[in-house]
Design an enzyme around this catalytic site. Structure first.
Site, PDB file in Angstrom:
ATOM      1  N   ASN A 152       0.795  -1.234   0.000  1.00  0.00           N
ATOM      2  CA  ASN A 152       0.000   0.000   0.000  1.00  0.00           C
ATOM      3  C   ASN A 152       0.827   1.283   0.000  1.00  0.00           C
ATOM      4  O   ASN A 152       0.349   2.324  -0.404  1.00  0.00           O
ATOM      5  CB  ASN A 152      -1.031  -0.005   1.130  1.00  0.00           C
ATOM      6  CG  ASN A 152      -0.407  -0.081   2.505  1.00  0.00           C
ATOM      7  OD1 ASN A 152       0.786  -0.370   2.645  1.00  0.00           O
ATOM      8  ND2 ASN A 152      -1.198   0.154   3.524  1.00  0.00           N
ATOM      9  N   LYS A 170      13.398  -6.177  -0.289  1.00  0.00           N
ATOM     10  CA  LYS A 170      12.521  -7.136  -0.986  1.00  0.00           C
ATOM     11  C   LYS A 170      11.163  -6.441  -1.113  1.00  0.00           C
ATOM     12  O   LYS A 170      10.387  -6.369  -0.152  1.00  0.00           O
ATOM     13  CB  LYS A 170      12.401  -8.434  -0.174  1.00  0.00           C
ATOM     14  CG  LYS A 170      11.245  -9.352  -0.608  1.00  0.00           C
ATOM     15  CD  LYS A 170      11.415  -9.914  -2.006  1.00  0.00           C
ATOM     16  CE  LYS A 170      10.270 -10.857  -2.391  1.00  0.00           C
ATOM     17  NZ  LYS A 170       9.003 -10.142  -2.750  1.00  0.00           N
ATOM     18  N   GLY A 176       3.454  -5.065   6.986  1.00  0.00           N
ATOM     19  CA  GLY A 176       2.527  -5.905   6.230  1.00  0.00           C
ATOM     20  C   GLY A 176       1.527  -6.567   7.154  1.00  0.00           C
ATOM     21  O   GLY A 176       1.206  -6.025   8.219  1.00  0.00           O
ATOM     22  N   GLU A 179       5.559  -3.686  11.607  1.00  0.00           N
ATOM     23  CA  GLU A 179       4.296  -2.967  11.661  1.00  0.00           C
ATOM     24  C   GLU A 179       3.284  -3.808  10.910  1.00  0.00           C
ATOM     25  O   GLU A 179       3.381  -3.982   9.694  1.00  0.00           O
ATOM     26  CB  GLU A 179       4.412  -1.583  11.018  1.00  0.00           C
ATOM     27  CG  GLU A 179       3.188  -0.730  11.271  1.00  0.00           C
ATOM     28  CD  GLU A 179       2.654  -0.088  10.014  1.00  0.00           C
ATOM     29  OE1 GLU A 179       1.449  -0.270   9.742  1.00  0.00           O
ATOM     30  OE2 GLU A 179       3.430   0.580   9.310  1.00  0.00           O
ATOM     31  N   CYS A 202      -3.156   0.554   7.017  1.00  0.00           N
ATOM     32  CA  CYS A 202      -3.171  -0.112   8.330  1.00  0.00           C
ATOM     33  C   CYS A 202      -3.786   0.804   9.370  1.00  0.00           C
ATOM     34  O   CYS A 202      -4.363   0.342  10.353  1.00  0.00           O
ATOM     35  CB  CYS A 202      -1.767  -0.547   8.733  1.00  0.00           C
ATOM     36  SG  CYS A 202      -0.611   0.803   8.741  1.00  0.00           S
TER      37      CYS A 202
HETATM   38  O1  G3H Z   1      -0.654   1.135   5.984  1.00  0.00           O
HETATM   39  C1  G3H Z   1       0.093   1.500   6.871  1.00  0.00           C
HETATM   40  C2  G3H Z   1       0.702   2.822   6.853  1.00  0.00           C
HETATM   41  O2  G3H Z   1       1.754   2.874   7.791  1.00  0.00           O
HETATM   42  C3  G3H Z   1      -0.310   3.904   7.106  1.00  0.00           C
HETATM   43  O3  G3H Z   1       0.249   5.140   6.854  1.00  0.00           O
HETATM   44  O4  G3H Z   1      -1.308   6.586   8.146  1.00  0.00           O
HETATM   45  O5  G3H Z   1       0.238   7.559   6.454  1.00  0.00           O
HETATM   46  O6  G3H Z   1      -1.725   6.174   5.747  1.00  0.00           O
HETATM   47  P1  G3H Z   1      -0.694   6.442   6.798  1.00  0.00           P
END
Ligand code: G3H
Length: 497
Positions: A170, A193, A246, A265, A299
């Site tokens: 993402n 990777k 992930g 994370e 996330c």
């Molecule tokens: O998807 C996980 C990311 O660490 C979320 O980052 O809060 O900047 O969208 P964000």
């Protein structure tokens, strides 16, 4: 355009990309490639090399050798190269953003933002590294019982060695550089990777570091099938640290990895607790931003709304009105809601929706799906026996649970196996602080949706949401260890004058 101009050398034929090792772009000797499916067209967009285990072994050796020299490179020079890479990255935001649009269906403007944010992150890391790595500690022995002032202890931070960086689909560029930049400023080397969806964006980003002039072998990027090189990489004896973002795979990696520092994370089921006195217009705006941006594939997305029954009808109406205004379609048109990353992801989301339907949730919109494109859906009157109350859809589907007390909301939040972020909306700051203390999550946002940034803020999850803390400073510290040198003086020390 992707794969053209300065980026032509990373391409091997039409839409097939090379991997990066020893400062060169290479074809895998496996002769095999991995296809990257465009989530919008559901057709093959690009192909990347399917690297072999032998190639991984070579890359590990190269990274180990390059790191020894890099650790001796003056800090200001390391920072200078990072600043250069950041500038190149920002200059070439358009082709990299184009890859993000094609590989992960990120809306066009958000794709550009991701690249710019990444350049800023690299520059900030260079600055921060110069400051925090330039400092050490000096301790004297006589503060500990039984000791004279005969030992002087000097501490500094030294690199760990080879850092294995595994970003998610993402934010393939931003979450890659959030690992690469701290590792490099601290004197480590990198084996990257990339995720399969997002690999070509990552390869373009790596080329920006290549153009900046980092030493050969210091940064390497291997692509390929997880089944072939995934475990091989994460269990490789040459790896001295893993930084992973992930899903559940991170839990498996943690169990298999050796005695090395891990930064993980993983998922989240970020709760949004709404009290009776909340500004409902502010809440609705944040639910839309938090729950539906990038189609919920973050996330830190709002993944469950826990609203006090007395204001629930009013809030649901406001959110419904805003959902109706979301644009739905291809990422090239910069729509708000774009196709989710894969068919299997869309199927998973659909499974959660069907379960909620069978168990009696109220559908605020009709459920609609075309290919990987799922229309935004707000589910009201969700109950704890529904899967959507606990699982993360990673899609544009948001459950609302009505609660009768703050305690009920906190209980739901804490009963989750995740603990990434959460948020609370109220005008009473005292209540907000108490609720924040009670929520078992790495971060609580007061009167705003969960978010990782700004990128220098600490960012961490507890329980199944992760290990360690991120954010620029924490990542630099995590990718170093303390080295001490103790100067032993003859006893007793003499007095002057
Ligand atoms: O998807 C996980 C990311 O660490 C979320 O980052 O809060 O900047 O969208 P964000």
């Amino acid at each position: 355009m992707a794969g053209t101009g300065l980026f032509a050398e990373i391409l091997d034929g039409e839409h097939v990309y090379k991997y990066y090792a020893d400062g060169e772009w290479k074809k895998s000797t496996s002769g095999k490639t991995v296809a990257i499916i465009n989530p919008t067209t559901r057709k093959t967009q690009y192909k990347v090399q399917a690297c072999s285990q032998e190639e991984v072994n070579k890359v590990m050796d190269l990274a180990k050798t390059a790191q020894k020299l890099w650790a001796k490179t003056p800090l200001w020079k390391r920072a200078e190269l990072l600043h250069k890479a950041a500038a190149i990255l920002k200059e070439h935001k358009a082709p990299i953003a184009e890859c993000l649009v094609k590989e992960i269906a990120k809306p066009a403007k958000d794709s550009v933002t991701e690249v710019v944010r990444s350049g800023d992150l690299v520059s900030y890391t260079a600055e921060e590294g110069v400051r925090i790595l330039g400092e050490g500690k000096f301790l004297v022995s006589d503060s500990f019982p039984g000791n004279e002032r005969t030992k002087y202890c000097l501490t500094s931070k030294i690199p760990l060695g080879v850092v294995l960086a595994i970003p998610p689909f993402n934010y393939p560029v931003n979450l890659a550089v959030s690992k690469i930049a701290p590792a490099l400023i601290a004197g480590n080397s990198i084996v990257l990777k990339p995720p399969t969806q997002g690999a070509v964006s990552c390869l373009h980003m790596v080329h920006c570091f290549h153009l900046a002039g980092f030493p050969k072998g210091l940064i390497n990027c291997v692509t390929g099938k997880g089944s072939e090189i995934g475990d091989f990489l994460t269990m490789h004896p040459g790896v001295n640290c893993i930084s992973f973002t992930g899903g559940d795979t991170g839990i498996a990696i943690s169990k298999k990895a050796g005695m090395i520092p891990l930064q993980m994370e993983l998922g989240g089921k970020d709760a949004c607790i709404v009290l009776e006195d909340a500004d409902l217009d502010l809440v609705a705006a944040n639910i839309i931003k938090g729950g539906f941006s990038y189609s919920g594939q973050r996330c830190t997305a709002v993944k469950v709304v826990l609203v006090m029954e007395s204001v629930a009808d009013s809030l649901v109406e406001k959110v419904k009105a805003k959902v109706a205004k979301l644009t739905i379609g291809p990422p090239e048109d910069d729509c708000d809601i774009t196709p989710v990353v894969s068919e299997s992801s869309a199927n998973y989301i659909e499974g959660l929706v069907k379960d909620a339907k069978e168990k009696g949730a109220t559908f605020c919109q009709e459920y609609k799906r075309e290919g990987n494109l799922i229309w935004p859906l707000l589910l009201d009157n969700v109950r704890p026996d529904m899967r959507i109350a606990w699982e993360e859809p990673f899609g544009p589907v948001l459950p609302v649970l009505r609660i009768n007390s703050v305690e009920e909301g906190i209980h739901h939040c804490n009963a989750s196996n995740f603990g990434l972020q959460g948020c609370v909306f109220t005008k009473d700051i005292n209540k907000a602080m108490l609720i924040s203390d009670a929520m078992e999550t790495g971060t609580v946002q007061i009167n705003s949706a969960p978010a990782r940034g700004p990128d220098h803020f600490p960012f961490q999850g507890i329980k199944d949401s992760g290990i360690g803390s991120q954010g620029i400073t924490n990542s630099i510290n995590m990718m170093t260890k303390v080295k001490t040198t103790v100067i032993n003086l003859p006893t007793p020390s003499y007095t002057m004058g």
